[in-house]
Write a protein that holds these residues in place. Structure first.
Motif, PDB file in Angstrom:
ATOM      1  N   ARG A 145       0.825  -1.208   0.000  1.00 13.08           N
ATOM      2  CA  ARG A 145       0.000   0.000   0.000  1.00 13.08           C
ATOM      3  C   ARG A 145       0.856   1.252   0.000  1.00 13.08           C
ATOM      4  N   GLN A 146       2.087   1.130   0.485  1.00 13.80           N
ATOM      5  CA  GLN A 146       2.948   2.301   0.569  1.00 13.80           C
ATOM      6  C   GLN A 146       4.039   2.225  -0.490  1.00 13.80           C
ATOM      7  N   PRO A 147       4.307   3.340  -1.156  1.00  9.81           N
ATOM      8  CA  PRO A 147       5.318   3.325  -2.221  1.00  9.81           C
ATOM      9  C   PRO A 147       6.715   2.995  -1.692  1.00  9.81           C
ATOM     10  N   ALA A 148       6.985   3.265  -0.414  1.00  7.85           N
ATOM     11  CA  ALA A 148       8.336   3.061   0.119  1.00  7.85           C
ATOM     12  C   ALA A 148       8.659   1.582   0.289  1.00  7.85           C
ATOM     13  N   THR A 149       7.634   0.726   0.281  1.00 10.05           N
ATOM     14  CA  THR A 149       7.858  -0.684   0.626  1.00 10.05           C
ATOM     15  C   THR A 149       8.844  -1.368  -0.320  1.00 10.05           C
ATOM     16  N   GLU A 231       4.528  -5.548   4.873  1.00  8.60           N
ATOM     17  CA  GLU A 231       4.192  -4.302   5.581  1.00  8.60           C
ATOM     18  C   GLU A 231       3.736  -4.559   7.013  1.00  8.60           C
ATOM     19  N   ARG A 232       4.340  -5.556   7.627  1.00  7.35           N
ATOM     20  CA  ARG A 232       4.184  -5.717   9.076  1.00  7.35           C
ATOM     21  C   ARG A 232       5.045  -4.698   9.792  1.00  7.35           C
ATOM     22  N   VAL A 233       6.153  -4.372   9.123  1.00  5.66           N
ATOM     23  CA  VAL A 233       7.086  -3.385   9.658  1.00  5.66           C
ATOM     24  C   VAL A 233       7.149  -2.250   8.641  1.00  5.66           C
ATOM     25  N   THR A 234       6.764  -1.026   9.070  1.00  9.85           N
ATOM     26  CA  THR A 234       6.737   0.091   8.122  1.00  9.85           C
ATOM     27  C   THR A 234       7.341   1.331   8.776  1.00  9.85           C
TER      28      THR A 234
END
Lengths: 272, 324, 263
Positions: A145-149, A231-234
């Motif tokens: 969901r996040q572009p940084a992933t 994305e458990r860790v963001t």
């Protein structure tokens, strides 16, 4: 070792390419390995799905999509971070060929690391993306969901390769003291397989085993990159996780350099 | 007949990549209609250049390879179908492959082979003692095979092949890579083994001295076909290749024509060095030459198997009907 | 038989020369089963039941399958070295002896460290049996004794089949390992988790379910939730016979192919 220096960027790039090409020639073995990893992935994911259904949708915070992503990223990482051993360097130590590596004008650890990064890059092509693509098509994956992933995952995966390289180097360097390292390797393999989170996510473990795992570098091999991917860790936590990986990478590399130094001295003193 | 081959052929299909996706199929006739027999008690040399089809034939004789066509019987058995029964009747030595246990002492390998062939301990003991004695194995019986020299290992291999008193001994390049002393010891032993046990021997070799010392008869193959069979005496003559006596003389002399048992070939350095083809015994020829002139030095050049085979092959090719 | 015993002794004597890391390899072999069991343990602490079986019952499935697998691995797991033998030409030497090729492979390359794995599997079996409720009848005792043996024959057949495949595919070792080790892995779980298609495949085509899950159902007196007939859980020995026949056929065909193709 007096002239031991880091390779120039050009030399490093050439070494990475050499490692890449060397492993590109084992085409049949690469394909067979990808098929094997995929097959085990199907079985493992079936078990995890059954567990998720029995638990009413999610186990230890992993829903079906996260379990699928976990499984296919972990199965893909097997070849990239060489979770099933490899005693090539120990063999060079045993035969004395390691002297050739030591005689080069660049530090051997830098040479080996560059080659290993090339190897990991090669492994990515078929052995990482192969199972991942299969899993995505057949079982579906969690979409970030996040572009940084994605960039965070790439950095984490590269750090995982460095940590894995350092661990394997240390185990192989035992060959300076113990001529047959197969036993050490098999114990290392078991420990790294369980504690890296390859077998099941570390969050599935009972508390004491989670504590034990987190005290070792092994989660940096699989669990950390996977947790970033699902994305458990963001955000800040993700950066902290990367910092943890980097700390293990630096510490273990330093330990490997020091061990090689001691081993070489032993070789020189005893005349091989 | 111990060995019977009748029109034996073996073809291999070789696939060669000729492009990214295309592969070319080619049939290689490694053995192409070979017929010969070996009678009980004979020793036959099976010779030919590399790739002539010798090893393929040996593999078909031992049941490791199925013939494409033709008939093969070894001690009356069909090798592939009756492999295990055949294994009790033949002994095999591959110069390049060991049938000994690498990590174990030589004596232990012999003990195992005796168990495998279900030999009575007393019988095995007697045969082993004889081999140990004749082949001088005693000194390294307790040495692991991997630490043996090639010569020591080959003596062990021959013993291993003979332990169960086989009716046929197949030797594939038994002397390759051996030093002169080991070669000689092996040849003397095999001669003795034939004399005492009457063992039939079929051997392939690159060494013409092996053939001369051991075999009664040769079968020469080239490109999978038999190009010559017959006695030894006929071999060099059939090929038109002679042993050559090279003599260095104390003083220049005119060409040494008409020396008994020789034929003058050529002279160098104004007659100081002369080449004579030997048609009879070398000793008699040397004696005859030294009766005429003063000798300073001499050498005898043996024709090598490759050149003998090449000559024979060209003859066969020339006499083969056109179009075949 | 004494011949193979002699070959076995010789193989062990040869390995004694490399004793240095034997202890660690044995330890690795002990741990390898532990590694698989961690997965069972971890999953069954997260959920109370899988396919109607709790931790102790799944542990029984695990232990039965692992015992059979370890036994097969010890006796005939050496078939994964067929490729090496073919490449080095030593397979020809096996063919030159008046013995069966499979028997020679089994005896000559035996790896004693695999005993470690068998030991762990048996230990888990004893613990699991003490934790589950079984209505012991003579038939169930008989089944308990026969199950590891049937399992060993089933997995042994897979090892032989995988070895036979490498007569055709010299690089086929990894694919063969996927079949053998993959089956060994999935046999440790209730077959139902694989879903209907894979589940049926690993029951009726590759009879992995007969090594752990089905006999465990018979011991526990449960019915299969996917609707398999009630006598099937007792049929492991039959499945073993069928697997052995198929593997023997494949091996013979493989040898014939090797002998036909030339090494």
């Amino acid at each position: 070792m007096s002239a031991a220096v880091l390779p120039s960027p050009r030399a490093a790039a050439a070494l990475v390419r050499a490692g890449f090409r060397r492993y590109a020639s084992y085409r049949a073995a690469t394909l067979a390995g990808a098929v094997t990893n995929t097959f085990f992935g199907v079985v493992k994911l079936s078990i995890l799905f059954a567990a998720a259904d029995a638990a009413g949708g999610a186990v230890a915070g992993y829903d079906r999509a996260a379990l699928s992503t976990y499984t296919w990223v972990a199965q893909g990482m097997i070849a990239v971070v060489v979770l099933f051993g490899g005693a090539e360097l120990a063999e060079r130590v045993r035969t004395g060929d390691v002297v050739i590596d030591l005689g080069r004008p660049v530090h051997p650890v830098a040479v080996w690391l560059a080659e290993d990064l090339g190897r990991a890059g090669q492994a990515c092509l078929v052995r990482f993306f192969g199972p991942l693509a299969f899993g995505g098509l057949v079982f579906g994956l969690s979409v970030p969901r996040q572009p940084a992933t994605v960039p965070l995952f790439v950095v984490s995966a590269v750090l995982a390769v460095v940590v894995s390289f350092s661990c394997r180097l240390l185990v192989n360097l035992v060959a300076f003291w113990l001529l047959d390292v197969r036993g050490v390797l098999s114990v290392y393999m078991v420990a790294s397989n369980v504690l890296s989170g390859l077998i099941v996510p570390i969050a599935f473990f009972p508390g004491w085993l989670q504590g034990l795992a987190r005290a070792t570098p092994f989660p940096a091999l699989v669990q950390v990159p996977v947790d970033i991917a699902v994305e458990r860790v963001t955000g800040t936590d993700a950066l902290l996780a990367l910092a943890g990986q980097a700390a293990w990478a630096v510490g273990l590399l330093a330990a490997a350099v020091w061990t090689l130094h001691r081993g070489t001295r032993r070789l020189v003193v005893q005349g091989g | 007949m111990i060995v019977e081959l009748d029109g034996l052929s073996r073809h291999f299909v070789v696939r060669r990549p000729t492009g990214r996706f295309r592969r070319e199929k080619r049939v290689v006739r490694a053995v192409d209609g070979i017929s010969f027999t070996v009678a009980a008690g004979e020793c036959v040399g099976y010779i030919g250049a590399n790739g002539a089809g010798k090893s393929t034939t040996i593999k078909m004789l031992t049941g490791i390879l199925v013939p494409t066509s033709g008939r093969v019987r070894v001690t009356g058995l069909e090798p592939v179908r009756q492999r295990r029964e055949l294994a009790r009747r033949i002994g095999v030595v591959f110069g390049q492959r060991s049938q000994l246990w690498w990590d174990l002492p030589l004596a232990e390998s012999f003990r195992l082979l005796a168990a495998i062939h279900r030999l009575e301990p007393a019988v095995a003991r007697a045969r082993l003692d004889r081999c140990v004695d004749l082949l001088d194995l005693a000194a390294f019986l307790d040495t692991p095979v991997r630490q043996l020299s090639l010569g020591q290992r080959m003596r062990g291999e021959v013993t291993a092949a003979l332990l169960h008193a086989p009716r046929l001994l197949l030797l594939d390049e038994p002397t390759v890579g051996l030093d002169i002393v080991s070669k000689e010891a092996l040849r003397a032993f095999l001669t003795e083994e034939r004399r005492v046990a009457g063992t039939t021997i079929l051997l392939t070799t690159h060494d013409l001295s092996d053939i001369e010392r051991l075999s009664d008869r040769v079968v020469v193959v080239d490109s999978g076909r038999v190009v010559h069979t017959g006695g030894l005496a006929g071999l060099a003559a059939a090929a038109g290749v002679d042993r050559v006596l090279v003599v260095d003389l104390a003083e220049p002399a005119p060409p040494l024509e008409g020396v008994p048992g020789t034929r003058f070939l050529s002279a160098e350095a104004g007659g100081l060095r002369q080449h004579l083809a030997l048609t009879g015994s070398a000793a008699a020829a040397v004696a005859a030459v030294s009766a005429r002139v003063e000798l300073r030095d001499l050498t005898i050049a043996e024709p090598d198997i490759e050149s003998v085979v090449r000559r024979l092959y060209h003859r066969a090719a020339a006499t083969r009907p056109a179009g075949s | 038989m004494t011949v193979y015993a002699a070959l076995l002794r010789a193989a062990l004597a040869g390995q004694a020369g490399y004793r240095a890391s034997f202890a660690l390899e044995l330890l690795g072999s002990v741990l390898v089963i532990g590694l698989d069991f961690v997965e069972v343990y971890a999953v069954l602490t997260q959920v109370p039941e899988l396919e109607g079986l709790g931790l102790a019952e799944v542990a029984l499935v695990f232990a039965l399958a692992s015992t059979g697998f370890s036994l097969a691995d010890l006796v005939i797991g050496q078939t994964d070295r067929v490729t090496d033998h073919v490449r080095r030409g030593t397979f020809d030497v096996l063919l030159l002896r008046p013995l069966s090729t499979l028997g020679q492979l089994a005896a000559a390359d035996v790896q004693l460290r695999r005993l470690g794995r068998l030991g762990t599997a048996l230990a888990v079996l004893v613990i699991a049996l003490s934790q589950v409720e079984v209505d012991w009848t003579p038939a169930r005792v008989g089944l308990l004794v026969l199950t590891p043996l049937s399992g060993a024959v089933i997995f042994g057949s897979l090892f032989v089949a995988a070895g036979a495949v490498s007569f055709w595919l010299l690089d086929g070792r990894e694919v063969g390992n996927a079949l053998t080790y993959g089956s060994g892995y999935l046999a440790q779980w209730p077959t139902g988790v694989l879903g209907p298609v894979l589940g049926r495949f690993f029951t009726f085509v590759v009879p992995a379910a007969f090594t752990g899950y089905l006999p465990a159902l018979a011991l526990l007196g449960r019915d299969d939730p996917t609707g398999l007939p009630g006598w099937l859980p007792w049929a492991s020995p039959l499945a073993a016979l069928a697997a052995a026949a198929a593997a023997a056929l494949l091996w013979r065909t493989g040898i014939r192919h090797y002998v036909g193709a030339g090494g």
